[in-house]
Design a protein around this motif. Sequence first.
Motif, PDB file in Angstrom:
ATOM      1  N   THR A  76       0.830  -1.211   0.000  1.00 59.29           N
ATOM      2  CA  THR A  76       0.000   0.000   0.000  1.00 59.29           C
ATOM      3  C   THR A  76       0.858   1.252   0.000  1.00 59.29           C
ATOM      4  OG1 THR A  76      -0.134   0.072   2.426  1.00 59.29           O
ATOM      5  CG2 THR A  76      -1.849  -1.182   1.246  1.00 59.29           C
ATOM      6  N   ALA A  77       2.183   1.065   0.164  1.00 62.14           N
ATOM      7  CA  ALA A  77       3.109   2.195   0.148  1.00 62.14           C
ATOM      8  C   ALA A  77       4.468   1.699  -0.320  1.00 62.14           C
ATOM      9  CB  ALA A  77       3.226   2.829   1.534  1.00 62.14           C
ATOM     10  N   VAL A  78       5.213   2.589  -0.981  1.00 59.41           N
ATOM     11  CA  VAL A  78       6.543   2.257  -1.499  1.00 59.41           C
ATOM     12  C   VAL A  78       7.516   3.376  -1.154  1.00 59.41           C
ATOM     13  CG1 VAL A  78       7.945   1.884  -3.558  1.00 59.41           C
ATOM     14  CG2 VAL A  78       5.683   0.850  -3.401  1.00 59.41           C
ATOM     15  N   PHE A  79       8.662   2.978  -0.607  1.00 59.78           N
ATOM     16  CA  PHE A  79       9.780   3.895  -0.403  1.00 59.78           C
ATOM     17  C   PHE A  79      10.796   3.604  -1.507  1.00 59.78           C
ATOM     18  CE2 PHE A  79      14.041   4.080   1.978  1.00 59.78           C
ATOM     19  CZ  PHE A  79      14.332   5.341   1.478  1.00 59.78           C
ATOM     20  N   ALA A  80      10.918   4.528  -2.470  1.00 54.40           N
ATOM     21  CA  ALA A  80      11.846   4.361  -3.584  1.00 54.40           C
ATOM     22  C   ALA A  80      13.231   4.855  -3.189  1.00 54.40           C
ATOM     23  CB  ALA A  80      11.343   5.121  -4.810  1.00 54.40           C
ATOM     24  N   GLY A  81      14.261   4.183  -3.710  1.00 56.95           N
ATOM     25  CA  GLY A  81      15.636   4.495  -3.328  1.00 56.95           C
ATOM     26  C   GLY A  81      16.088   5.881  -3.701  1.00 56.95           C
ATOM     27  N   ASN A  82      15.495   6.479  -4.739  1.00 57.46           N
ATOM     28  CA  ASN A  82      15.775   7.882  -5.058  1.00 57.46           C
ATOM     29  C   ASN A  82      14.588   8.461  -5.831  1.00 57.46           C
ATOM     30  OD1 ASN A  82      16.062   6.918  -7.679  1.00 57.46           O
ATOM     31  ND2 ASN A  82      17.976   7.979  -8.083  1.00 57.46           N
ATOM     32  N   ASP A  83      14.650   9.755  -6.114  1.00 56.35           N
ATOM     33  CA  ASP A  83      13.522  10.421  -6.775  1.00 56.35           C
ATOM     34  C   ASP A  83      13.348   9.967  -8.216  1.00 56.35           C
ATOM     35  OD1 ASP A  83      13.025  11.795  -4.479  1.00 56.35           O
ATOM     36  OD2 ASP A  83      13.488  13.787  -5.269  1.00 56.35           O
ATOM     37  N   MET A  84      14.447   9.614  -8.908  1.00 59.74           N
ATOM     38  CA  MET A  84      14.321   9.160 -10.289  1.00 59.74           C
ATOM     39  C   MET A  84      13.529   7.858 -10.352  1.00 59.74           C
ATOM     40  SD  MET A  84      15.634  11.455 -12.161  1.00 59.74           S
ATOM     41  CE  MET A  84      15.743  10.590 -13.731  1.00 59.74           C
ATOM     42  N   LEU A  85      13.827   6.930  -9.467  1.00 66.24           N
ATOM     43  CA  LEU A  85      13.046   5.693  -9.411  1.00 66.24           C
ATOM     44  C   LEU A  85      11.580   5.996  -9.118  1.00 66.24           C
ATOM     45  CD1 LEU A  85      15.544   3.454  -7.385  1.00 66.24           C
ATOM     46  CD2 LEU A  85      14.879   3.135  -9.781  1.00 66.24           C
ATOM     47  N   ALA A  86      11.352   6.913  -8.179  1.00 64.36           N
ATOM     48  CA  ALA A  86       9.974   7.277  -7.827  1.00 64.36           C
ATOM     49  C   ALA A  86       9.245   7.903  -9.010  1.00 64.36           C
ATOM     50  CB  ALA A  86       9.977   8.236  -6.634  1.00 64.36           C
ATOM     51  N   GLN A  87       9.936   8.748  -9.766  1.00 67.02           N
ATOM     52  CA  GLN A  87       9.298   9.391 -10.922  1.00 67.02           C
ATOM     53  C   GLN A  87       8.901   8.367 -11.977  1.00 67.02           C
ATOM     54  OE1 GLN A  87      11.714  12.605 -12.409  1.00 67.02           O
ATOM     55  NE2 GLN A  87      11.805  13.624 -10.425  1.00 67.02           N
ATOM     56  N   SER A 131      10.691  17.981  -8.139  1.00 60.83           N
ATOM     57  CA  SER A 131       9.911  16.916  -7.495  1.00 60.83           C
ATOM     58  C   SER A 131       8.624  17.445  -6.880  1.00 60.83           C
ATOM     59  CB  SER A 131      10.757  16.222  -6.420  1.00 60.83           C
ATOM     60  OG  SER A 131      11.807  15.489  -7.005  1.00 60.83           O
ATOM     61  N   GLY A 132       8.638  18.702  -6.477  1.00 55.24           N
ATOM     62  CA  GLY A 132       7.442  19.295  -5.900  1.00 55.24           C
ATOM     63  C   GLY A 132       6.405  19.689  -6.935  1.00 55.24           C
ATOM     64  N   TYR A 133       6.736  19.538  -8.233  1.00 55.07           N
ATOM     65  CA  TYR A 133       5.806  19.938  -9.296  1.00 55.07           C
ATOM     66  C   TYR A 133       5.284  18.742 -10.089  1.00 55.07           C
ATOM     67  CZ  TYR A 133       7.391  24.607  -8.230  1.00 55.07           C
ATOM     68  OH  TYR A 133       7.676  25.773  -7.579  1.00 55.07           O
ATOM     69  N   LEU A 134       5.579  17.528  -9.600  1.00 55.39           N
ATOM     70  CA  LEU A 134       4.993  16.349 -10.212  1.00 55.39           C
ATOM     71  C   LEU A 134       3.522  16.263  -9.832  1.00 55.39           C
ATOM     72  CD1 LEU A 134       7.849  13.810  -9.367  1.00 55.39           C
ATOM     73  CD2 LEU A 134       7.419  14.900 -11.573  1.00 55.39           C
ATOM     74  N   VAL A 135       2.794  15.368 -10.495  1.00 58.97           N
ATOM     75  CA  VAL A 135       1.383  15.147 -10.152  1.00 58.97           C
ATOM     76  C   VAL A 135       1.215  13.690  -9.748  1.00 58.97           C
ATOM     77  CG1 VAL A 135      -0.998  15.253 -10.956  1.00 58.97           C
ATOM     78  CG2 VAL A 135       0.671  16.910 -11.813  1.00 58.97           C
ATOM     79  N   PRO A 136       1.040  13.441  -8.438  1.00 56.07           N
ATOM     80  CA  PRO A 136       1.063  14.415  -7.339  1.00 56.07           C
ATOM     81  C   PRO A 136       2.491  14.825  -6.978  1.00 56.07           C
ATOM     82  CG  PRO A 136       0.812  12.221  -6.453  1.00 56.07           C
ATOM     83  CD  PRO A 136       0.784  12.060  -7.951  1.00 56.07           C
ATOM     84  N   ALA A 137       2.625  15.913  -6.226  1.00 53.59           N
ATOM     85  CA  ALA A 137       3.936  16.352  -5.760  1.00 53.59           C
ATOM     86  C   ALA A 137       4.542  15.265  -4.876  1.00 53.59           C
ATOM     87  CB  ALA A 137       3.800  17.657  -4.981  1.00 53.59           C
ATOM     88  N   LEU A 138       5.842  15.029  -5.056  1.00 57.42           N
ATOM     89  CA  LEU A 138       6.484  13.869  -4.450  1.00 57.42           C
ATOM     90  C   LEU A 138       6.955  14.135  -3.026  1.00 57.42           C
ATOM     91  CD1 LEU A 138       7.536  10.950  -4.914  1.00 57.42           C
ATOM     92  CD2 LEU A 138       9.687  11.991  -5.705  1.00 57.42           C
ATOM     93  N   THR A 139       6.488  13.308  -2.103  1.00 59.11           N
ATOM     94  CA  THR A 139       7.067  13.277  -0.759  1.00 59.11           C
ATOM     95  C   THR A 139       8.458  12.647  -0.872  1.00 59.11           C
ATOM     96  OG1 THR A 139       4.934  13.098   0.378  1.00 59.11           O
ATOM     97  CG2 THR A 139       6.871  12.271   1.547  1.00 59.11           C
TER      98      THR A 139
END
Length: 362
Positions: free
Chosen positions: A255-266, A294-302
């Motif tokens: 139900t939740a994922v912690f990605a190793g960096n923002d590029m993976l998350a994107q 990262s704050g301008y993605l949809v949704p903005a990335l935590t």
Amino acid sequence: MSMAPGRVAPPRPPSMADVAALAGVSHQTVSRVLNDHPSVRPSTRERVVAAIAELGYRPNVAARALATARSGTLGILTMGSAHHGPSSTVVAVEAAARARGYFVSISSLGSYDAGSARSAVEHLLDQRVEGLVVVAPIAAVAEVVDDLVTAEPVVVVAAIEDAEGSTTRHVYVDQRLGARLATEHLLDLGHTRVAHVSGPPGWVDAQVRRAGWREVLAGRGLEPHEYEAGDWTAARGYEVGLRVAAEVAAGDGPTAVFAGNDMLAQGMLRALWEQGVVVPRDLSVVGFDDLEGSGYLVPALTTVRQPFQALGQAALEALLAEPAERASRGPAAVIAPELVVRGSTAAPRGTQGSTAVADRSV
């Protein structure tokens, strides 16, 4: 040799003697001002600085190096690729060095094996650098640098947590704490199935972030579920995102994922969107680094923000410290990251209080 008729000699660049004459001081006083010597009176320093500006004088670096037996240059050994963390750290170290009057010579690793690391270090030392900052968070590279014995100080920017007995000083952002903050945030929202997308196995940062995530889950009696991305790219994040989306659709995914960096998350966010998985309603996602945008993605990335400017300053201070001061400070300087909560995280679907908190730093 005389010049041809009609030719005009190029203008001679201003010299230190010209500065001295304009400021009405001695050649030695100008030298003291250039070297930031404390024995110069403020009014005299102001006259010399004004003369330098008026004439456009630039010190002869080569001549100064010969006269002082100092190069005024620091070396940076870094990655041969533009990964965000190392490249941001290099920029920060260079800016801090320039503010202290140093030039920087950069050597990039062609590959991450011991032979390449040793060759790159020797290349920098051959340039008579006065110190070396290693910005290459690869375990094999850090081990090679630790084995080197040089007359110049060396600082390694990598999250080597067990630095006792090391011949070098380590400076780094606390990757383990960052991973713990990200994981605890998700668990505190009510998630019990928090997966991790891990980076390349040879990277120190990836190893430590993974360890921090596992520690938090173990502390709450939860089983870990890991997706090995193999690198830091958005393309690999996209591939993992397709797998996660299929599992979520089948009802047996996280139900939740912690990605190793923002590029993976994107990359994950794109795959999830394509497959109809709504973030954060169906799945919460946290990154690491706080990439620009990262704050301008949809949704903005935590995400977890790394203070690279403070890291660069700390690395330079550790490098330029006197030997006794370096010894008293211990083997490592650790800088805390911060969690930035945005719109990509919320409580699990069907629970109360599922609205994310936007742009809150912890």
